[in-house]
Motif scaffolding. Structure first.
Motif, PDB file in Angstrom:
ATOM      1  N   TYR A 137       0.770  -1.215   0.060  1.00 30.72           N
ATOM      2  CA  TYR A 137      -0.056  -0.073  -0.052  1.00 30.72           C
ATOM      3  C   TYR A 137       0.978   1.209   0.072  1.00 30.72           C
ATOM      4  O   TYR A 137       2.127   1.022   0.327  1.00 30.72           O
ATOM      5  CB  TYR A 137      -1.005  -0.062   1.133  1.00 30.72           C
ATOM      6  N   THR A 138       0.322   2.364  -0.212  1.00 41.96           N
ATOM      7  CA  THR A 138       1.211   3.751  -0.158  1.00 41.96           C
ATOM      8  C   THR A 138       0.537   4.660   1.071  1.00 41.96           C
ATOM      9  O   THR A 138      -0.299   5.109   0.988  1.00 41.96           O
ATOM     10  CB  THR A 138       0.837   4.548  -1.509  1.00 41.96           C
ATOM     11  N   PRO A 139       1.629   4.526   2.100  1.00 41.76           N
ATOM     12  CA  PRO A 139       1.304   5.378   3.299  1.00 41.76           C
ATOM     13  C   PRO A 139       1.234   6.795   3.076  1.00 41.76           C
ATOM     14  O   PRO A 139       1.896   7.358   2.069  1.00 41.76           O
ATOM     15  CB  PRO A 139       2.181   5.015   4.178  1.00 41.76           C
ATOM     16  N   LYS A 140       0.473   7.368   3.803  1.00 43.83           N
ATOM     17  CA  LYS A 140       0.315   8.970   3.611  1.00 43.83           C
ATOM     18  C   LYS A 140       0.566   9.712   5.150  1.00 43.83           C
ATOM     19  O   LYS A 140       0.266   8.733   5.935  1.00 43.83           O
ATOM     20  CB  LYS A 140      -0.952   9.591   2.942  1.00 43.83           C
ATOM     21  N   ILE A 141       0.971  10.943   5.510  1.00 42.80           N
ATOM     22  CA  ILE A 141       0.877  11.676   6.636  1.00 42.80           C
ATOM     23  C   ILE A 141      -0.163  12.824   6.120  1.00 42.80           C
ATOM     24  O   ILE A 141       0.149  13.591   5.400  1.00 42.80           O
ATOM     25  CB  ILE A 141       2.322  12.129   6.808  1.00 42.80           C
ATOM     26  N   TYR A 142      -1.009  13.077   7.032  1.00 40.53           N
ATOM     27  CA  TYR A 142      -1.921  14.131   6.882  1.00 40.53           C
ATOM     28  C   TYR A 142      -1.938  15.107   7.791  1.00 40.53           C
ATOM     29  O   TYR A 142      -1.476  14.712   9.030  1.00 40.53           O
ATOM     30  CB  TYR A 142      -3.513  13.457   7.165  1.00 40.53           C
ATOM     31  N   ALA A 143      -1.580  16.423   7.483  1.00 41.71           N
ATOM     32  CA  ALA A 143      -1.557  17.318   8.731  1.00 41.71           C
ATOM     33  C   ALA A 143      -3.209  17.910   9.010  1.00 41.71           C
ATOM     34  O   ALA A 143      -3.811  18.680   8.036  1.00 41.71           O
ATOM     35  CB  ALA A 143      -0.949  18.855   7.838  1.00 41.71           C
ATOM     36  N   GLY A 144      -3.413  17.507   9.978  1.00 37.06           N
ATOM     37  CA  GLY A 144      -4.834  17.882  10.580  1.00 37.06           C
ATOM     38  C   GLY A 144      -5.801  16.810  10.287  1.00 37.06           C
ATOM     39  O   GLY A 144      -5.450  15.625   9.716  1.00 37.06           O
ATOM     40  N   THR A 145      -7.189  17.090  10.551  1.00 37.82           N
ATOM     41  CA  THR A 145      -7.949  15.921  10.283  1.00 37.82           C
ATOM     42  C   THR A 145      -8.490  15.699   8.933  1.00 37.82           C
ATOM     43  O   THR A 145      -9.329  14.816   8.395  1.00 37.82           O
ATOM     44  CB  THR A 145      -9.355  16.159  10.834  1.00 37.82           C
ATOM     45  N   SER A 202       1.195  23.448   8.465  1.00 38.26           N
ATOM     46  CA  SER A 202       0.924  23.996   9.798  1.00 38.26           C
ATOM     47  C   SER A 202      -0.435  23.012  10.233  1.00 38.26           C
ATOM     48  O   SER A 202      -1.359  22.944   9.313  1.00 38.26           O
ATOM     49  CB  SER A 202       0.464  25.389   9.896  1.00 38.26           C
ATOM     50  N   CYS A 203      -0.122  22.432  11.341  1.00 34.64           N
ATOM     51  CA  CYS A 203      -1.329  21.587  12.077  1.00 34.64           C
ATOM     52  C   CYS A 203      -1.127  21.443  13.272  1.00 34.64           C
ATOM     53  O   CYS A 203      -0.208  21.767  13.969  1.00 34.64           O
ATOM     54  CB  CYS A 203      -1.429  20.341  11.244  1.00 34.64           C
ATOM     55  N   SER A 204      -2.340  21.221  14.068  1.00 35.60           N
ATOM     56  CA  SER A 204      -2.148  21.039  15.601  1.00 35.60           C
ATOM     57  C   SER A 204      -2.317  19.502  16.024  1.00 35.60           C
ATOM     58  O   SER A 204      -2.194  19.075  17.077  1.00 35.60           O
ATOM     59  CB  SER A 204      -3.376  21.972  16.285  1.00 35.60           C
ATOM     60  N   GLU A 205      -2.565  18.616  14.984  1.00 30.15           N
ATOM     61  CA  GLU A 205      -2.647  17.302  15.142  1.00 30.15           C
ATOM     62  C   GLU A 205      -2.103  16.811  13.703  1.00 30.15           C
ATOM     63  O   GLU A 205      -2.369  17.123  12.523  1.00 30.15           O
ATOM     64  CB  GLU A 205      -3.867  16.669  15.629  1.00 30.15           C
ATOM     65  N   ALA A 206      -1.571  15.541  13.832  1.00 34.36           N
ATOM     66  CA  ALA A 206      -1.161  14.819  12.285  1.00 34.36           C
ATOM     67  C   ALA A 206      -1.474  13.104  12.575  1.00 34.36           C
ATOM     68  O   ALA A 206      -1.662  12.677  13.618  1.00 34.36           O
ATOM     69  CB  ALA A 206       0.131  15.006  12.187  1.00 34.36           C
ATOM     70  N   TYR A 207      -1.447  12.659  11.276  1.00 35.03           N
ATOM     71  CA  TYR A 207      -2.081  11.306  11.204  1.00 35.03           C
ATOM     72  C   TYR A 207      -1.217  10.423  10.069  1.00 35.03           C
ATOM     73  O   TYR A 207      -0.773  11.124   9.080  1.00 35.03           O
ATOM     74  CB  TYR A 207      -3.594  11.122  10.951  1.00 35.03           C
ATOM     75  N   ILE A 208      -1.006   9.124  10.443  1.00 35.20           N
ATOM     76  CA  ILE A 208      -0.354   8.240   9.499  1.00 35.20           C
ATOM     77  C   ILE A 208      -1.597   7.664   8.672  1.00 35.20           C
ATOM     78  O   ILE A 208      -2.734   7.051   9.582  1.00 35.20           O
ATOM     79  CB  ILE A 208       0.269   7.216   9.860  1.00 35.20           C
ATOM     80  N   GLY A 209      -1.980   7.814   7.249  1.00 29.44           N
ATOM     81  CA  GLY A 209      -3.079   7.191   6.824  1.00 29.44           C
ATOM     82  C   GLY A 209      -3.066   6.617   5.442  1.00 29.44           C
ATOM     83  O   GLY A 209      -1.778   6.056   5.184  1.00 29.44           O
ATOM     84  N   ASN A 210      -4.208   6.288   4.795  1.00 21.42           N
ATOM     85  CA  ASN A 210      -4.321   5.545   3.734  1.00 21.42           C
ATOM     86  C   ASN A 210      -3.853   3.910   3.983  1.00 21.42           C
ATOM     87  O   ASN A 210      -3.140   3.226   3.191  1.00 21.42           O
ATOM     88  CB  ASN A 210      -3.361   5.983   2.420  1.00 21.42           C
ATOM     89  N   LEU A 211      -4.490   3.434   5.076  1.00 13.91           N
ATOM     90  CA  LEU A 211      -4.195   2.033   5.515  1.00 13.91           C
ATOM     91  C   LEU A 211      -4.767   1.147   4.744  1.00 13.91           C
ATOM     92  O   LEU A 211      -6.023   1.397   3.986  1.00 13.91           O
ATOM     93  CB  LEU A 211      -4.849   1.998   6.899  1.00 13.91           C
ATOM     94  N   PRO A 212      -4.420   0.023   4.565  1.00 10.61           N
ATOM     95  CA  PRO A 212      -5.138  -0.876   3.400  1.00 10.61           C
ATOM     96  C   PRO A 212      -6.268  -1.495   3.924  1.00 10.61           C
ATOM     97  O   PRO A 212      -7.148  -1.765   3.120  1.00 10.61           O
ATOM     98  CB  PRO A 212      -4.036  -2.226   3.441  1.00 10.61           C
ATOM     99  N   TYR A 213      -6.552  -1.337   5.134  1.00 10.43           N
ATOM    100  CA  TYR A 213      -8.022  -1.968   5.610  1.00 10.43           C
ATOM    101  C   TYR A 213      -8.438  -0.892   6.824  1.00 10.43           C
ATOM    102  O   TYR A 213      -7.613  -0.380   7.491  1.00 10.43           O
ATOM    103  CB  TYR A 213      -8.110  -3.308   6.154  1.00 10.43           C
ATOM    104  N   ASN A 214      -9.767  -0.663   6.711  1.00 10.07           N
ATOM    105  CA  ASN A 214     -10.157   0.188   7.974  1.00 10.07           C
ATOM    106  C   ASN A 214      -9.922  -0.454   9.428  1.00 10.07           C
ATOM    107  O   ASN A 214     -10.448  -1.647   9.362  1.00 10.07           O
ATOM    108  CB  ASN A 214     -11.750   0.589   7.766  1.00 10.07           C
ATOM    109  N   GLN A 215      -9.594   0.249  10.184  1.00 11.57           N
ATOM    110  CA  GLN A 215      -9.434  -0.213  11.671  1.00 11.57           C
ATOM    111  C   GLN A 215     -10.667  -0.195  12.397  1.00 11.57           C
ATOM    112  O   GLN A 215     -11.686   0.678  12.061  1.00 11.57           O
ATOM    113  CB  GLN A 215      -8.253   0.493  12.513  1.00 11.57           C
ATOM    114  N   ALA A 219      -4.193   6.599  11.533  1.00 11.31           N
ATOM    115  CA  ALA A 219      -3.785   6.390  12.921  1.00 11.31           C
ATOM    116  C   ALA A 219      -3.234   7.757  13.269  1.00 11.31           C
ATOM    117  O   ALA A 219      -2.322   8.533  12.785  1.00 11.31           O
ATOM    118  CB  ALA A 219      -2.962   5.039  13.413  1.00 11.31           C
ATOM    119  N   LEU A 220      -3.417   7.960  14.704  1.00 11.33           N
ATOM    120  CA  LEU A 220      -3.125   9.469  15.317  1.00 11.33           C
ATOM    121  C   LEU A 220      -1.688   9.477  15.731  1.00 11.33           C
ATOM    122  O   LEU A 220      -1.058   8.542  16.246  1.00 11.33           O
ATOM    123  CB  LEU A 220      -4.197   9.774  16.402  1.00 11.33           C
ATOM    124  N   ILE A 221      -0.742  10.481  15.522  1.00 11.89           N
ATOM    125  CA  ILE A 221       0.635  10.503  15.865  1.00 11.89           C
ATOM    126  C   ILE A 221       0.548  11.394  17.217  1.00 11.89           C
ATOM    127  O   ILE A 221      -0.113  12.404  17.274  1.00 11.89           O
ATOM    128  CB  ILE A 221       1.323  11.265  14.839  1.00 11.89           C
TER     129      ILE A 221
END
Length: 785
Positions: free
Chosen positions: A655-663, A698-711, A754-756
């Motif tokens: 899969y291709t992981p992503k990091i999201y700045a914010g929700t 700029s963000c007040s929270e960050a996430y690791i995303g694009n997971l292969p299956y929903n948790q 997933a939340l960092i």
């Protein structure tokens, strides 16, 4: 009495006799007798030689005459041996009435008057008339010869006969038959009605219109001859012409019968034809209707032979207009055209072949060898053979053939009905199309060559329309009508056995079988030899290669059967054994190399696929299941019937992981990103690494995303932290101290990210905690929903 003799006149006695009887004068009775002394008449001459002659001769005038009186009487005279003339006088004038010429001819004269008949000669009878004494009798004119020798010889006679008890009269003609001088008999009669009777004395037909009636012991004949010695083609030899009297009194030709030369005539060579003419309505000119030519050919309505030499005895028509022949029989009788070869006019060979029409039942019948072979009845049914004729079973305009041998044989080598030997032959049995103008629908077509005989059902030829469905019926007994459809081939080529419609799925399958109550769908029966095989082969379209096969190997001694499945290797047309189910139930799989896949168990889309191994009591020892509603909802279960024994689904992937700045979905730029995962049942293990280029947005929270299956979102049950590793950290952050470490919280309320967090308190991170060009490496596990 004064007598002058030699110029001297003297007075004699009243009665004078000279030489006894030579001359006697009877003064008392005023009679003179010559050759007699007692004359009985005024002048009586008796001659002993039977010849009494008075000769009165005038030598100067050469006339001899006898005159009874100058004022009234008759004169007979001759002139120089010329005719003997009888005249009568009216006053002082004499007129000739009868003459006998020196040649013996008798000439009678009468006064001529235009338009009138003047009697010249009358022959009558004497006696007293009564109504009955003169029937069939009358005076006659007789003809004889050699009177001196045969005074009674009569050669012919013409008789006027009173016919009946009134004024009717017949004129009869007699001739001598030659047996005696007087053997005469009547040969011809003209009766009082003008009818001519030839060879008979009584009427053949009493009609007054029968003007000529002919009879003969040998059969009467009419002979008409042409006397020309150079008769050429088309010359008339004789004719009978029939006339009608028009209203203005003019006779016009109505009909004719002609005898004409058909070719030039010669000695013993008289080719002749007969032609018959009638006059059509509105015309006065007869037209030829029938001709019998020199060869005996009968032409009706034509003058030229147009038929084939073997079939021209009777020709009707001249190749123009509508022509026909009608045989008109009684309402309860029949008409026949017969074909015979009888030489003696007896026996059944007089009608070896025949065509008959029976009016009592309105049937047409055809026969050969003197027996009926075919009948077309009033319903148009064609009945062939005595059985069909006696018990017809076909419907209106149908065909019924009673034959156990070759009932119908069809086919030829061309469209002209020929059937040459050693030639390709074709034949078609068809049904009428819904649209009359269309070609018929093919029922059976056959084609045969030197090496192959083919039968095509429902089509197979450009001359016929193909059937859209073929149906086959059977019945439980011989008296069931209708029957039950057992097999159908529809317009798509599918074969339906014990079924009449396709199912809702797999409708393109060429074979569909609906089982009966026993559930048996198909029986493959092996050949009768020992240890034999029954094959089902799967081939390419050209049937040049066999890709797979299923066959049964049966032992003839104990009926043990092994079911074998085979497939062919790539580029091979010969299947090899891949799996066998033995007679004892054991299943063995065969591959041709260690690298080949031995077994695959798949389904289409989301349908479940199961492989269950059970003991004799129904306990499942091994269950493979891809989904469904059983106790195993997908996976592998070993040794039991509960979910605790389930080994769930296993899957590997990337899969291709992503990091999201914010929700939201804001991301930094990346230098690279890589990710892999392994799923076992409901647990997913992931690995990932990524490198960002530049700073984190700029963000007040960050996430690791694009997971292969929903948790799974249940943070209470599945909450955990996994350290986030990397390098090129932001100032003050890294992986050396617990306060500055970064962690991944997998259960956080979002299914695909997933939340960092950081530090011991696990607070959200901000963009300042991520360095420019930061690299991350992580791995963690989570539970899917």
């Amino acid at each position: 009495m004064a007598v002058t003799i030699n110029g001297t006149t003297g007075i004699l006695a009243p009665d004078i006799g000279i030489d006894g009887t030579t001359l006697t004068v009877d003064a008392v009775n005023n009679r003179v007798g010559i050759g007699t002394s007692s004359p009985a008449t005024t002048l009586q001459i008796n001659e002993s030689s039977n010849e009494a002659t008075i000769s009165l001769v005038n030598a100067g005038a050469k006339k001899t005459a006898l005159q009874a009186s100058t004022s009234f009487g008759s004169i007979l005279y001759s002139y120089d041996s010329e005719p003997l003339i009888f005249s009568v006088s009216t006053g002082q004038s004499f007129s000739e009435k009868l003459r006998i010429t020196s040649g013996g001819k008798l000439i009678s004269q009468s006064t001529h008057s235009n338009g009138a008949v003047n009697e010249s000669l009358r022959i009558t009878t004497t006696g007293t008339y009564s109504s009955s004494n003169s029937l069939n009798s009358g005076p006659a004119i007789s003809f004889g010869q050699f009177h001196g020798d045969y005074p009674t010889w009569t050669t012919a006679q013409v008789v006027g006969i009173r016919k009946g008890n009134n004024w009717h009269g017949d004129l009869a003609f007699y001739t001598n038959n030659g047996s005696s001088e007087t053997d005469i008999s009547e040969k011809l009669r003209i009766d009082s009605s003008g009818r001519v009777l030839l060879g008979t004395t009584s009427l053949i037909d009493s009609s007054v219109a029968s003007n000529l009636q002919v009879a003969s012991d040998f059969g009467p004949r009419f002979n008409i001859a042409r006397s020309d010695t150079t008769t050429a083609v088309d010359n008339l030899i004789g004719a009978f012409d029939f006339y009608g009297n028009d209203s203005n009194g003019t006779y016009q030709n109505c009909a004719r019968i002609l005898a004409e030369a058909d070719l030039d005539h010669g000695t013993d060579d008289k080719p002749t034809r007969l032609t018959f003419y009638t006059t059509p309505d509105g015309s006065a000119t007869p037209t030829e209707r029938l001709r019998i030519n020199k060869d005996g050919v009968v032409l009706v309505g034509g003058t030229t032979v147009q038929g084939h030499g073997n079939m021209d005895d009777l020709q009707v028509g001249d190749a123009s207009g509508n022509r026909g022949i009608t045989i008109s029989s009684g309402t309860s009788n029949f008409g026949t055209v017969a074909f015979g070869d009888s030489a003696d006019g007896s026996g059944t060979d007089r009608y070896s072949g025949f065509v008959e029409y029976y009016h009592d039942d309105n049937s047409m019948r055809l026969g050969t060898v003197s027996s009926e072979r075919l009948r077309i009845d009033s319903n148009g049914r064609v009945l062939v053979g005595p059985g069909a004729i006696a018990t017809p079973k076909c419907g209106y305009a149908g065909i019924d053939i009673s034959n156990y041998d070759y009932a119908i044989v069809m086919g030829g080598n061309d469209g002209n009905g020929n059937r040459a030997n050693n030639a390709i032959k074709d034949g078609r049995f068809c049904g009428a199309h819904y649209t009359n103008a269309e070609e018929p629908v093919g029922i059976i077509r056959y084609s045969i060559g030197s090496t192959a005989s083919e039968i095509h059902m429902g089509g197979g030829s450009s001359l016929i329309n193909a059937a859209t469905q073929l149906s086959f019926y059977t019945a439980a007994n011989t008296t069931t009508t209708g029957g039950t459809e057992r097999l159908r081939i529809n317009s798509g080529g599918q074969v339906l056995i014990n079924d009449t419609s396709l199912g809702n799925s797999r409708t393109d399958a060429p074979l569909q079988i609906e089982t009966g109550g026993s559930g048996n769908a198909l029986n493959l029966r092996a050949r009768s030899s020992d240890d034999i095989y029954s094959y089902i082969n799967f081939q390419n379209n050209a049937a040049t290669q066999t890709a797979a096969e299923i066959y049964m190997l049966r032992s003839a001694t104990n009926n043990a059967g092994n079911l074998v499945f085979g497939t062919a290797n790539p580029n091979s047309s010969t299947p090899q054994k891949r799996m066998m189910i033995s007679s004892g139930g054991a299943t063995s799989l065969h591959v041709n190399s260690a690298s080949h896949e031995t077994f695959r168990f798949t389904t289409q889309a989301l349908n479940e696929a199961k492989l269950i191994m059970q003991d004799a009591s129904g306990n499942s020892d091994i269950v493979l299941n891809t989904g469904g509603t059983s106790w195993i909802t997908g996976g592998l279960g070993i040794g039991g019937n509960s979910s605790a024994n389930t080994i769930d689904e296993y899957e590997e992937g990337s899969y291709t992981p992503k990091i999201y700045a914010g929700t939201g979905t804001t991301e930094p730029s990346y230098n690279w990103r890589y990710g892999q995962y392994v799923r076992i049942g409901e647990v997913v293990h992931i690995w990932g690494t990524m490198g960002i280029s530049g700073s984190m947005p700029s963000c007040s929270e960050a996430y690791i995303g694009n997971l292969p299956y929903n948790q799974l979102f249940d943070s209470n049950n599945f909450f955990h932290y996994t350290q986030l590793h990397g390098y090129t950290w932001a100032s003050g952050y890294g992986d050396s101290g617990s306060e500055t470490r970064l962690f991944i919280q997998s259960a956080n309320g979002y299914g695909n990210k997933a939340l960092i967090v950081n530090g011991s308190s696990k607070n959200h991170i901000s963009n300042s905690m991520v360095g420019s060009g930061q690299r991350f490496t992580f791995q963690f596990s989570y539970v899917i929903g």
